[in-house]
Design a protein around this motif. Structure first.
Motif, PDB file in Angstrom:
ATOM      1  N   GLN A  79      23.929  69.533  82.542  1.00 59.52           N
ATOM      2  CA  GLN A  79      23.777  69.119  81.124  1.00 59.52           C
ATOM      3  C   GLN A  79      23.031  67.803  81.007  1.00 59.52           C
ATOM      4  O   GLN A  79      22.884  67.051  81.954  1.00 59.52           O
ATOM      5  N   SER A  80      22.631  67.528  79.527  1.00 55.44           N
ATOM      6  CA  SER A  80      21.665  66.530  79.401  1.00 55.44           C
ATOM      7  C   SER A  80      20.313  66.482  80.049  1.00 55.44           C
ATOM      8  O   SER A  80      19.714  65.546  80.273  1.00 55.44           O
ATOM      9  N   ARG A  81      19.882  67.656  80.205  1.00 52.52           N
ATOM     10  CA  ARG A  81      18.447  67.634  80.944  1.00 52.52           C
ATOM     11  C   ARG A  81      17.519  68.659  80.052  1.00 52.52           C
ATOM     12  O   ARG A  81      16.441  69.011  80.567  1.00 52.52           O
ATOM     13  N   GLY A  82      18.127  68.686  78.821  1.00 52.47           N
ATOM     14  CA  GLY A  82      17.112  69.583  77.984  1.00 52.47           C
ATOM     15  C   GLY A  82      17.288  71.157  78.025  1.00 52.47           C
ATOM     16  O   GLY A  82      16.529  71.721  77.277  1.00 52.47           O
ATOM     17  N   THR A  99      23.508  81.444  63.175  1.00 51.20           N
ATOM     18  CA  THR A  99      24.605  80.991  62.909  1.00 51.20           C
ATOM     19  C   THR A  99      25.666  80.788  64.276  1.00 51.20           C
ATOM     20  O   THR A  99      25.032  81.565  65.303  1.00 51.20           O
ATOM     21  N   LEU A 100      26.540  80.092  64.262  1.00 56.62           N
ATOM     22  CA  LEU A 100      27.518  79.961  65.446  1.00 56.62           C
ATOM     23  C   LEU A 100      28.704  79.356  64.980  1.00 56.62           C
ATOM     24  O   LEU A 100      28.985  78.782  63.765  1.00 56.62           O
ATOM     25  N   TYR A 101      29.579  79.538  65.868  1.00 55.96           N
ATOM     26  CA  TYR A 101      30.974  78.912  65.503  1.00 55.96           C
ATOM     27  C   TYR A 101      31.098  77.799  66.727  1.00 55.96           C
ATOM     28  O   TYR A 101      31.049  77.797  67.919  1.00 55.96           O
ATOM     29  N   VAL A 102      31.899  76.602  66.431  1.00 53.85           N
ATOM     30  CA  VAL A 102      32.084  75.494  67.101  1.00 53.85           C
ATOM     31  C   VAL A 102      33.582  74.933  66.945  1.00 53.85           C
ATOM     32  O   VAL A 102      33.545  74.704  65.378  1.00 53.85           O
ATOM     33  N   TYR A 103      34.203  74.655  67.840  1.00 56.92           N
ATOM     34  CA  TYR A 103      35.710  73.914  67.644  1.00 56.92           C
ATOM     35  C   TYR A 103      35.268  72.625  67.048  1.00 56.92           C
ATOM     36  O   TYR A 103      34.333  71.774  67.672  1.00 56.92           O
ATOM     37  N   GLN A 104      35.986  72.060  65.835  1.00 51.21           N
ATOM     38  CA  GLN A 104      35.939  70.902  65.618  1.00 51.21           C
ATOM     39  C   GLN A 104      36.033  69.812  66.699  1.00 51.21           C
ATOM     40  O   GLN A 104      35.502  68.652  66.810  1.00 51.21           O
ATOM     41  N   ARG A 108      30.936  66.940  71.702  1.00 48.41           N
ATOM     42  CA  ARG A 108      29.761  66.838  72.416  1.00 48.41           C
ATOM     43  C   ARG A 108      28.960  67.983  71.741  1.00 48.41           C
ATOM     44  O   ARG A 108      27.808  67.917  71.451  1.00 48.41           O
ATOM     45  N   ALA A 109      29.676  69.421  71.695  1.00 45.93           N
ATOM     46  CA  ALA A 109      28.778  70.491  71.227  1.00 45.93           C
ATOM     47  C   ALA A 109      28.268  70.190  69.620  1.00 45.93           C
ATOM     48  O   ALA A 109      27.101  70.605  69.351  1.00 45.93           O
ATOM     49  N   TYR A 113      24.647  70.288  68.231  1.00 45.88           N
ATOM     50  CA  TYR A 113      24.166  71.473  67.138  1.00 45.88           C
ATOM     51  C   TYR A 113      23.610  70.635  65.923  1.00 45.88           C
ATOM     52  O   TYR A 113      22.487  71.102  65.289  1.00 45.88           O
ATOM     53  N   LEU A 114      24.261  69.661  65.547  1.00 50.97           N
ATOM     54  CA  LEU A 114      23.877  68.719  64.373  1.00 50.97           C
ATOM     55  C   LEU A 114      22.501  68.184  64.648  1.00 50.97           C
ATOM     56  O   LEU A 114      21.535  68.320  63.772  1.00 50.97           O
TER      57      LEU A 114
END
Length: 141
Positions: A79-82, A99-104, A108-109, A113-114
């Motif tokens: 992770q954190s390598r692009g 579209t996707l779903y992500v838990y509040q 980190r995710a 995504y933002l």
């Protein structure tokens, strides 16, 4: 390197799915993921899966169902390598909208995504886990 999933990739992909979910979703009982593992194993071959590979090792993948990202998973050691960015870019080049779903609670995710240009479209409750999740959307500018 990105490439399409092959039949031989199923076991390592499922393992990345399981380990990534356990790590990213510590707020959900670990056995929830174990209970869903076989169902995911059955569904993966019916989805469009793009694999991220480094030196012959699968380090991540993105699963698509039309314009919906069903999941994006990267081995914690990579992770954190692009890699996640590369997989999202792969999806963006093929779609006008994603579209996707992500838990509040998966901050980190959510931040990832933002940063990738997704916006929160709707807040919902995942009926299986009782957790708040966001429906996020990206549109080609």
């Amino acid at each position: 390197m990105l490439r399409k999933m092959k039949t031989d990739d199923l076991d390592p992909v499922v393992q990345i799915w399981l380990e990534s979910n356990r790590q990213a979703h510590s707020f959900i009982e670990a056995d929830y993921w174990e209970k869903n593992k076989e169902e995911v194993r059955k569904m993966l071959p019916h989805s469009l899966i793009e694999i991220a590979e480094i030196e012959g090792n699968i380090v991540g993948f993105i699963g698509m169902n039309e314009t919906k990202i069903e999941g994006l998973f990267v081995n914690s050691n990579f992770q954190s390598r692009g890699i996640g960015h590369s997989l999202i870019e792969w999806a963006k080049t093929r779609n006008e909208v994603l579209t996707l779903y992500v838990y509040q609670k998966n901050q980190r995710a959510l931040k990832f995504y933002l940063k990738e240009g997704f916006v929160i479209h709707k807040q919902l409750i995942d009926e299986e886990t009782g957790e708040i999740e966001f429906l996020m959307q990206w549109k080609r500018p």
